[in-house]
Design a protein around this motif. Structure first.
Motif, mmCIF file in Angstrom:
data_model
loop_
_atom_site.group_PDB
_atom_site.id
_atom_site.type_symbol
_atom_site.label_atom_id
_atom_site.label_comp_id
_atom_site.label_asym_id
_atom_site.label_seq_id
_atom_site.Cartn_x
_atom_site.Cartn_y
_atom_site.Cartn_z
ATOM 1 N N SER A 108 0.839 -1.204 0.000
ATOM 2 C CA SER A 108 0.000 0.000 0.000
ATOM 3 C C SER A 108 0.875 1.255 0.000
ATOM 4 O O SER A 108 0.532 2.250 -0.640
ATOM 5 C CB SER A 108 -0.988 0.011 1.166
ATOM 6 N N PHE A 109 2.021 1.215 0.682
ATOM 7 C CA PHE A 109 2.958 2.338 0.646
ATOM 8 C C PHE A 109 3.463 2.544 -0.776
ATOM 9 O O PHE A 109 3.462 3.661 -1.302
ATOM 10 C CB PHE A 109 4.127 2.098 1.605
ATOM 11 N N TYR A 110 3.892 1.464 -1.403
ATOM 12 C CA TYR A 110 4.429 1.549 -2.760
ATOM 13 C C TYR A 110 3.363 2.024 -3.746
ATOM 14 O O TYR A 110 3.639 2.848 -4.629
ATOM 15 C CB TYR A 110 5.008 0.200 -3.182
ATOM 16 N N SER A 111 2.142 1.534 -3.599
ATOM 17 C CA SER A 111 1.052 1.981 -4.476
ATOM 18 C C SER A 111 0.791 3.473 -4.311
ATOM 19 O O SER A 111 0.603 4.191 -5.307
ATOM 20 C CB SER A 111 -0.230 1.195 -4.183
ATOM 21 N N ALA A 112 0.783 3.947 -3.071
ATOM 22 C CA ALA A 112 0.597 5.382 -2.826
ATOM 23 C C ALA A 112 1.756 6.166 -3.430
ATOM 24 O O ALA A 112 1.548 7.225 -4.046
ATOM 25 C CB ALA A 112 0.470 5.658 -1.326
ATOM 26 N N PHE A 113 2.958 5.658 -3.285
ATOM 27 C CA PHE A 113 4.137 6.315 -3.871
ATOM 28 C C PHE A 113 3.976 6.442 -5.384
ATOM 29 O O PHE A 113 4.164 7.523 -5.953
ATOM 30 C CB PHE A 113 5.400 5.525 -3.517
ATOM 31 N N ARG A 114 3.610 5.358 -6.032
ATOM 32 C CA ARG A 114 3.446 5.371 -7.499
ATOM 33 C C ARG A 114 2.367 6.358 -7.926
ATOM 34 O O ARG A 114 2.538 7.087 -8.900
ATOM 35 C CB ARG A 114 3.117 3.970 -8.016
ATOM 36 N N ARG A 115 1.234 6.386 -7.219
ATOM 37 C CA ARG A 115 0.151 7.299 -7.570
ATOM 38 C C ARG A 115 0.581 8.763 -7.395
ATOM 39 O O ARG A 115 0.358 9.593 -8.277
ATOM 40 C CB ARG A 115 -1.092 7.025 -6.727
ATOM 41 N N VAL A 116 1.193 9.079 -6.267
ATOM 42 C CA VAL A 116 1.585 10.468 -5.990
ATOM 43 C C VAL A 116 2.711 10.904 -6.922
ATOM 44 O O VAL A 116 2.688 12.019 -7.449
ATOM 45 C CB VAL A 116 1.963 10.644 -4.501
#
Length: 147
Positions: A11-19
């Motif tokens: 979930s951290f990595y997904s948020a990183f990719r989106r932002v």
């Protein structure tokens, strides 16, 4: 109110990719100036990620570049949910990895840029060995987000 959970590595990595995706033009503009690029990571990317993950956010927390914590409305974080180090130069990021091993957080994150997949694979093996050597309680895992 339901209990808040700490972000998982995915979930951290997904948020990183989106932002990062939403701010890609700004990041590309600053890429060649490491100080300006780091400022964007610190002042734009990480705060936006914390907001997306519904976490509190501190810069320069306990010698870390940044930390996310459960937003409880209290002045102090009960504990660090995510300990974060950012290093533009992958060749000096090993110091940041050693620093992260001193923090007891559910998630510790090093953000760096090896440039080529073969370099990334090599340094990930090195970092996994550092994590394993520091894991005196046998409870660490390694998960790497790669594009």
């Amino acid at each position: 109110m339901a209990a808040q959970t700490d972000p998982s590595p995915s979930s951290f990595y997904s948020a990183f990719r989106r932002v990062v995706g939403a701010n890609s033009e700004l990041l590309l503009q600053k890429w060649t100036d490491s100080h300006s690029y780091t400022d964007v990571i610190r002042d734009v990317i990480l705060p936006a990620m914390a907001a997306e993950l519904n976490m509190g956010f501190h810069l320069e927390c306990q010698t870390l570049d940044a930390a996310f914590f459960q937003a409880t409305g209290e002045t102090w974080a009960r504990y660090l949910s995510v300990a974060i180090e950012h290093e533009n130069d992958y060749s000096t990021a090993v110091e940041e990895m050693y620093k992260l091993q001193r923090f007891n957080a559910p998630l510790t994150v090093l953000i760096t840029y090896p440039g080529r997949p073969e370099i990334g694979e090599r340094i990930l093996k090195k970092y996994a060995a550092i994590i394993k050597a520091a894991d005196v309680f046998g409870n660490a895992t390694t998960t790497a987000g790669q594009s």
